[in-house]
Design a protein around this motif. Structure first.
Motif, PDB file in Angstrom:
ATOM      1  N   LEU A  30       5.938  52.624  38.512  1.00 47.69           N
ATOM      2  CA  LEU A  30       6.543  52.150  39.752  1.00 47.69           C
ATOM      3  C   LEU A  30       6.187  53.088  40.902  1.00 47.69           C
ATOM      4  CD1 LEU A  30       8.517  50.000  40.924  1.00 47.69           C
ATOM      5  CD2 LEU A  30      10.337  51.683  40.578  1.00 47.69           C
ATOM      6  N   PRO A  31       5.552  52.581  41.954  1.00 47.87           N
ATOM      7  CA  PRO A  31       5.234  53.438  43.107  1.00 47.87           C
ATOM      8  C   PRO A  31       6.501  53.944  43.773  1.00 47.87           C
ATOM      9  CG  PRO A  31       4.038  51.340  43.198  1.00 47.87           C
ATOM     10  CD  PRO A  31       5.069  51.194  42.128  1.00 47.87           C
ATOM     11  N   ALA A  32       6.380  55.048  44.485  1.00 54.74           N
ATOM     12  CA  ALA A  32       7.529  55.568  45.230  1.00 54.74           C
ATOM     13  C   ALA A  32       7.980  54.551  46.264  1.00 54.74           C
ATOM     14  CB  ALA A  32       7.153  56.881  45.908  1.00 54.74           C
ATOM     15  N   ALA A  33       9.263  54.530  46.530  1.00 53.73           N
ATOM     16  CA  ALA A  33       9.798  53.618  47.541  1.00 53.73           C
ATOM     17  C   ALA A  33       9.257  54.006  48.913  1.00 53.73           C
ATOM     18  CB  ALA A  33      11.319  53.679  47.534  1.00 53.73           C
ATOM     19  N   PRO A  34       9.140  53.040  49.823  1.00 55.75           N
ATOM     20  CA  PRO A  34       8.673  53.344  51.180  1.00 55.75           C
ATOM     21  C   PRO A  34       9.608  54.316  51.896  1.00 55.75           C
ATOM     22  CG  PRO A  34       8.699  50.967  50.767  1.00 55.75           C
ATOM     23  CD  PRO A  34       9.419  51.609  49.627  1.00 55.75           C
TER      24      PRO A  34
END
Length: 262
Positions: A30-34
């Protein structure tokens, strides 16, 4: 400024060891949140949802969540009418219309369990899982992925009349000295100093919550934020591609929810 005549209505947090923990379903892919997320855009009228007359904030918070979901997933603003909010408060929290002594507020997870079994207005609630209250990375992911978080706040008297909730000192700043409140948090922004400012919907408007207020936890009087729930509408989550986001194990969450509620 918030309205002068407002009510609270969240009862103390109820702890159920079966409640799913969001950490389990956020994988390393999961990519880091914006750095910033805002699901308030395009909504013109949040509505008080009777929370100026009744202590129904646990229902009003869910109604505001539906507004966010409908704008993002269906590109329309669906606001539950007061009649729907009132019916939910009656069925889910035990209020009897016209009998003030029954206006006792509600318990957040009891409301969520009721919502899972019967729709509120037009959106079903499939699941919910709790992020760690003071883990800001998880909180940001939950807001980004699910359109917001549904939180419980032990409000101090010191924030009455203000549209920013921040830490102060003195007896009026004690958590819960005003009372318990439930709100939906659909927005955050990273400030130039690296801190996070959250925005919640309450009493028909937007109120900012500082990071210091969010993370406050007194050894004597406890935290301001005493519960945080990530609510999952699959229609919202799948609104763009029809596929689950990479790194979110939504299928595993659904399996576990079914096992818990069987």
């Amino acid at each position: 400024m918030p309205p002068v005549n407002v009510k609270l209505g969240k009862k103390p947090a109820k702890i159920d060891p079966r409640t799913l923990k969001l950490t389990k379903y956020l994988t390393k892919e999961l990519p880091a949140a914006p750095s910033a997320v805002d699901y308030t855009s395009g909504i013109t009228n949040w509505g008080l949802m009777l929370n100026d007359q009744l202590g129904d904030c646990t229902i009003a918070g869910c109604g505001h969540g539906e507004q966010v979901w409908s704008r993002a997933a269906r590109n329309i603003e669906l606001t539950p009418p007061d009649s729907v909010i009132l019916t939910a408060y009656e069925k889910w929290c035990g209020y009897v219309n016209g009998v003030p002594s029954t206006d006792q507020g509600g318990i957040e997870i009891d409301v969520l369990n009721s919502w899972r079994k019967s729709n509120l207005n037009s959106f079903p609630l499939q699941m919910y899982a709790d992020p760690q209250k003071h883990n800001l990375a998880e909180i940001k992911q939950a807001i980004h992925l699910f359109g917001g978080v549904y939180i419980g706040v032990q409000l101090p008297v010191s924030i009455q009349g203000f549209n920013v909730w921040d830490v102060s000192s003195g007896p009026n700043a004690i958590p819960g000295s005003w009372g318990g409140h439930a709100v939906w948090v659909p927005k955050y922004v990273t400030n130039t100093d690296g801190t996070i400012t959250f925005t919640c919907i309450s009493w028909g408007g937007l109120i900012e919550i500082t990071q210091a207020f969010w993370q406050y936890n007194s050894a004597v009087s406890g935290p301001y934020i005493d519960e945080v729930h990530a609510l999952i509408s699959k229609e919202f989550v799948n609104r763009k591609s029809g596929l689950n986001p990479v790194g979110l194990n939504l299928a595993g969450m659904e399996t576990d929810m079914l096992a818990v509620t069987a």
